[in-house]
Write a protein that holds these residues in place. Structure first.
Motif, mmCIF file in Angstrom:
data_model
loop_
_atom_site.group_PDB
_atom_site.id
_atom_site.type_symbol
_atom_site.label_atom_id
_atom_site.label_comp_id
_atom_site.label_asym_id
_atom_site.label_seq_id
_atom_site.Cartn_x
_atom_site.Cartn_y
_atom_site.Cartn_z
ATOM 1 N N GLN A 42 -13.487 -8.690 -37.498
ATOM 2 C CA GLN A 42 -14.802 -9.328 -37.647
ATOM 3 C C GLN A 42 -15.937 -8.522 -37.007
ATOM 4 O OE1 GLN A 42 -12.908 -11.389 -39.958
ATOM 5 N NE2 GLN A 42 -15.042 -11.994 -39.781
ATOM 6 N N SER A 43 -15.573 -7.436 -36.317
ATOM 7 C CA SER A 43 -16.680 -6.625 -35.772
ATOM 8 C C SER A 43 -16.512 -5.180 -36.207
ATOM 9 C CB SER A 43 -16.793 -6.776 -34.248
ATOM 10 O OG SER A 43 -15.643 -6.295 -33.582
ATOM 11 N N THR A 44 -16.142 -4.300 -35.293
ATOM 12 C CA THR A 44 -16.208 -2.866 -35.598
ATOM 13 C C THR A 44 -14.969 -2.303 -36.264
ATOM 14 O OG1 THR A 44 -15.483 -2.571 -33.321
ATOM 15 C CG2 THR A 44 -17.817 -2.247 -33.783
ATOM 16 N N GLY A 45 -13.880 -3.043 -36.225
ATOM 17 C CA GLY A 45 -12.598 -2.394 -36.483
ATOM 18 C C GLY A 45 -12.086 -2.468 -37.896
ATOM 19 N N THR A 46 -10.884 -1.963 -38.003
ATOM 20 C CA THR A 46 -10.073 -2.174 -39.180
ATOM 21 C C THR A 46 -8.644 -2.227 -38.656
ATOM 22 O OG1 THR A 46 -9.416 -1.282 -41.311
ATOM 23 C CG2 THR A 46 -10.101 0.323 -39.684
ATOM 24 N N TRP A 47 -7.648 -2.104 -39.527
ATOM 25 C CA TRP A 47 -6.279 -2.356 -39.087
ATOM 26 C C TRP A 47 -5.634 -1.167 -38.378
ATOM 27 C CZ3 TRP A 47 -3.098 1.013 -41.674
ATOM 28 C CH2 TRP A 47 -3.656 1.598 -42.827
ATOM 29 N N THR A 48 -6.354 -0.011 -38.305
ATOM 30 C CA THR A 48 -5.787 1.163 -37.624
ATOM 31 C C THR A 48 -6.894 1.884 -36.856
ATOM 32 O OG1 THR A 48 -4.525 3.206 -37.984
ATOM 33 C CG2 THR A 48 -6.155 2.637 -39.660
ATOM 34 N N GLY A 49 -6.500 2.783 -35.919
ATOM 35 C CA GLY A 49 -7.502 3.601 -35.247
ATOM 36 C C GLY A 49 -8.223 4.475 -36.269
ATOM 37 N N ILE A 50 -9.524 4.674 -36.094
ATOM 38 C CA ILE A 50 -10.282 5.450 -37.088
ATOM 39 C C ILE A 50 -11.107 6.539 -36.408
ATOM 40 C CG2 ILE A 50 -10.394 3.725 -38.928
ATOM 41 C CD1 ILE A 50 -13.058 2.789 -37.820
ATOM 42 N N SER A 51 -11.315 7.626 -37.143
ATOM 43 C CA SER A 51 -12.001 8.785 -36.555
ATOM 44 C C SER A 51 -13.500 8.555 -36.410
ATOM 45 C CB SER A 51 -11.763 10.013 -37.434
ATOM 46 O OG SER A 51 -12.288 9.763 -38.720
ATOM 47 N N THR A 52 -14.044 7.617 -37.174
ATOM 48 C CA THR A 52 -15.497 7.412 -37.168
ATOM 49 C C THR A 52 -15.967 6.455 -36.084
ATOM 50 O OG1 THR A 52 -15.061 5.788 -38.867
ATOM 51 C CG2 THR A 52 -15.925 7.911 -39.601
ATOM 52 N N LEU A 53 -15.055 5.913 -35.314
ATOM 53 C CA LEU A 53 -15.445 4.921 -34.303
ATOM 54 C C LEU A 53 -15.783 5.628 -32.991
ATOM 55 C CD1 LEU A 53 -15.803 2.003 -33.485
ATOM 56 C CD2 LEU A 53 -13.366 1.836 -33.093
ATOM 57 N N GLU A 54 -17.086 5.806 -32.753
ATOM 58 C CA GLU A 54 -17.544 6.443 -31.509
ATOM 59 C C GLU A 54 -17.512 5.415 -30.381
ATOM 60 O OE1 GLU A 54 -18.225 9.550 -31.459
ATOM 61 O OE2 GLU A 54 -18.246 9.876 -33.624
ATOM 62 N N ASP A 55 -17.409 5.937 -29.157
ATOM 63 C CA ASP A 55 -17.361 5.040 -27.999
ATOM 64 C C ASP A 55 -18.517 4.043 -28.000
ATOM 65 O OD1 ASP A 55 -15.283 6.526 -27.305
ATOM 66 O OD2 ASP A 55 -16.057 7.165 -25.347
ATOM 67 N N ASP A 56 -19.749 4.562 -28.259
ATOM 68 C CA ASP A 56 -20.895 3.663 -28.109
ATOM 69 C C ASP A 56 -20.940 2.610 -29.213
ATOM 70 O OD1 ASP A 56 -21.597 5.553 -30.020
ATOM 71 O OD2 ASP A 56 -23.743 5.271 -29.608
ATOM 72 N N VAL A 57 -20.372 2.913 -30.373
ATOM 73 C CA VAL A 57 -20.314 1.897 -31.432
ATOM 74 C C VAL A 57 -19.477 0.720 -30.951
ATOM 75 C CG1 VAL A 57 -19.464 1.359 -33.746
ATOM 76 C CG2 VAL A 57 -20.669 3.508 -33.329
ATOM 77 N N PHE A 58 -18.325 1.033 -30.384
ATOM 78 C CA PHE A 58 -17.476 -0.039 -29.891
ATOM 79 C C PHE A 58 -18.179 -0.810 -28.767
ATOM 80 C CE2 PHE A 58 -14.496 -1.635 -26.762
ATOM 81 C CZ PHE A 58 -13.797 -2.534 -27.537
ATOM 82 N N LEU A 59 -18.758 -0.043 -27.838
ATOM 83 C CA LEU A 59 -19.368 -0.709 -26.678
ATOM 84 C C LEU A 59 -20.533 -1.592 -27.076
ATOM 85 C CD1 LEU A 59 -19.208 2.160 -24.046
ATOM 86 C CD2 LEU A 59 -17.868 0.043 -24.087
ATOM 87 N N LYS A 60 -21.334 -1.126 -28.058
ATOM 88 C CA LYS A 60 -22.494 -1.920 -28.459
ATOM 89 C C LYS A 60 -22.131 -3.066 -29.390
ATOM 90 C CE LYS A 60 -26.076 1.619 -28.451
ATOM 91 N NZ LYS A 60 -26.564 2.587 -29.410
ATOM 92 N N TYR A 61 -21.222 -2.808 -30.325
ATOM 93 C CA TYR A 61 -21.037 -3.766 -31.428
ATOM 94 C C TYR A 61 -19.642 -4.407 -31.495
ATOM 95 C CZ TYR A 61 -25.144 -1.051 -32.661
ATOM 96 O OH TYR A 61 -26.346 -0.416 -32.604
ATOM 97 N N GLY A 62 -18.736 -3.935 -30.667
ATOM 98 C CA GLY A 62 -17.386 -4.498 -30.725
ATOM 99 C C GLY A 62 -17.366 -5.931 -30.221
ATOM 100 N N ALA A 63 -16.595 -6.785 -30.919
ATOM 101 C CA ALA A 63 -16.428 -8.159 -30.431
ATOM 102 C C ALA A 63 -15.604 -8.124 -29.148
ATOM 103 C CB ALA A 63 -15.722 -8.994 -31.484
ATOM 104 N N ARG A 64 -15.795 -9.121 -28.313
ATOM 105 C CA ARG A 64 -15.054 -9.168 -27.052
ATOM 106 C C ARG A 64 -14.229 -10.447 -26.973
ATOM 107 N NH1 ARG A 64 -19.450 -7.228 -22.559
ATOM 108 N NH2 ARG A 64 -20.258 -5.484 -23.767
ATOM 109 N N ILE A 65 -12.972 -10.255 -26.659
ATOM 110 C CA ILE A 65 -12.141 -11.445 -26.401
ATOM 111 C C ILE A 65 -12.440 -11.839 -24.959
ATOM 112 C CG2 ILE A 65 -9.787 -12.343 -26.258
ATOM 113 C CD1 ILE A 65 -9.175 -9.734 -28.094
ATOM 114 N N VAL A 66 -13.100 -12.982 -24.795
ATOM 115 C CA VAL A 66 -13.534 -13.347 -23.442
ATOM 116 C C VAL A 66 -12.719 -14.497 -22.849
ATOM 117 C CG1 VAL A 66 -15.887 -12.478 -23.724
ATOM 118 C CG2 VAL A 66 -15.367 -14.844 -24.373
#
Ligand code: CAP
Ligand code: MG
Length: 411
Positions: A42-66
């Protein structure tokens, strides 16, 4: 290839910078893995690790399990994941209630609740009328509203519909409405119906009775605002929209049309397709919150465990979401409907309090003495409950209520 953990359980976070969702999850996986699957999809990912996912993309837009509490996981989506001006509720729903329902890793997943940061909530204007505005239009400051749904659901002509409304108003009802499947069928064209009902409402007004009738304008997205304006020009004092079949954007478009000066009654037909299963789908609570943000003035919330429709405890949460002080939006008039009859009115008021619109279709039209007496019996039941008098006692000197209790009993 990078892959990340979406897990932020226990870490502090600013709740007013995230859209926070609670999901009930049924899975054979460890619950953490299931939560990761939802957060990623529902946020930045897909079902596997991907080369286009930069650290800051995850940090800014990744959903967080809180949070994880038994089978309920709490996931926080950064405000920046949402496209509010262009995108609106459809885009919000694609994030918080989108692909996750199809994830093979989950046997079931249910969106139980959602909360919005003020930055998003404030973009929505909420109801124009709400509880106070509807009460003002009816000159009924405190007592529960009491209404009907014109029955049979379909088949009456405009003239017969207008007669029904007049009879219902003469019996003391404050509200009536079209049923959710009636719009503009050949047997009851909407223009003729609206004009005929407006005459009934005017006649009632002359006789000292203020009443609203919600005309069902549920239609295609490109037509609904125009239809709302049309029915208003034909004399409609309230409109009705089936929010699930028309979409939240339809309610918002009508509510935000500056030409529309009448309240919107929101029906929820089809909600049972996704609210009924306790382990999969979307509960009514997020729907209630979204309807309020979009500007619905009255909304069906269920009969708090006493009518014909499933609900009970969940209806209580819906009631709270209509009336609480969230984001400064006006409160929504909660509508208790579905299998209502005079004998259960006091239970509904006990559960709901006074700010509620109680309405009965069959419970008015099925009265042995006809619509007017059915309406009188419903009004008497509300008066009895308001005055704290048991319905059976109140009925001793009121034959209309007596006949209703004899036919349907009390609960
Ligand atoms: C009520 C109603 C409503 C229900 C739907 C009906 O009629 O008009 O559509 O309230 O349920 O057709 O059933 P009755 P909910 O009074 O004759 O039952 O409000 O829970 O969405
Ligand atoms: Mg109905």
């Amino acid at each position: 290839m990078k892959s990340y953990s979406y897990m932020h359980k226990g870490e502090p976070y600013d709740e007013d910078a995230f859209v926070v969702c609670k999901y009930r999850v049924a899975t054979d996986l460890p619950i953490e893995k299931a939560a990761e699957a939802i957060a990623a999809e529902q946020s930045t990912g897909t079902w596997t690790g991907i080369s286009t996912l930069e650290d800051d993309v995850f940090l800014k837009y990744g959903a967080r399990i809180v949070g994880i509490d038994g089978d309920v996981v709490t996931i926080a989506y950064p405000e920046e994941d949402f496209s509010i001006e262009v995108g609106g509720i459809p885009q919000i729903l694609s994030v918080v209630a989108g692909n996750l329902f199809g994830l093979d890793a989950l046997k079931g997943v249910r969106l139980e609740d959602v909360s919005f940061p003020s930055g998003i909530a404030k973009k929505y204007k909420g109801p124009k009328f709400g509880v106070d505005g509807i009460r003002k239009a009816l000159g009924r400051p405190e007592k529960p509203l009491v209404g009907t749904i014109v029955k049979p659901k379909i088949g009456l002509s405009p003239k017969k519909t207008a007669e029904y409304v007049y009879e219902a108003g003469s019996g003391g009802l404050t509200n009536s409405k079209d049923d959710e499947t009636l719009v503009d069928q050949a047997f009851c064209p909407i223009e003729d119906r609206t004009k005929a009902v407006a005459e009934s409402l005017d006649k009632l007004k002359e006789e000292g009775r203020l009443m609203l009738h919600a005309v069902n304008i549920s239609t295609n997205g490109d037509k609904i605002v125009e239809l709302a304006e049309d029915v208003q020009s034909w004399g409609a004092k309230q409109v009705m929209i089936d929010v699930i079949t028309c979409g939240f954007a339809a309610v918002q478009a009508v509510a935000e049309d500056p030409k529309i000066k009448v309240p919107i009654h929101v029906h929820r037909t089809m909600h049972g397709a996704f609210t009924k299963d306790p382990l999969h789908g979307v509960s009514m609570l997020p729907i209630t919150r979204l309807v309020r943000m979009c500007g619905g003035d009255a909304l069906h919330i269920g009969t708090l465990g006493v009518g014909k429709m499933a609900g009970g405890a969940a209806d209580k949460s819906n009631l709270g979401a209509c009336l609480d002080a969230e984001h400064g939006h006006k409160s929504v008039m909660p509508v208790a409907s579905g299998g209502v009859y005079p004998g259960i009115v006091s239970d509904i008021i006990k559960a709901a309090g006074l700010d509620v619109q109680i309405q009965a279709g069959g419970g008015v039209a099925g009265h042995p003495g006809g619509v007017r007496k059915g309406a009188t019996a419903m009004s008497q039941a509300v008066d009895a409950a308001y005055d704290g008098i048991p319905a059976a006692k109140y009925a001793e000197s009121r034959p209309e209520l007596k006949a209703a209790l004899d036919k349907w009993g009390s609960k």
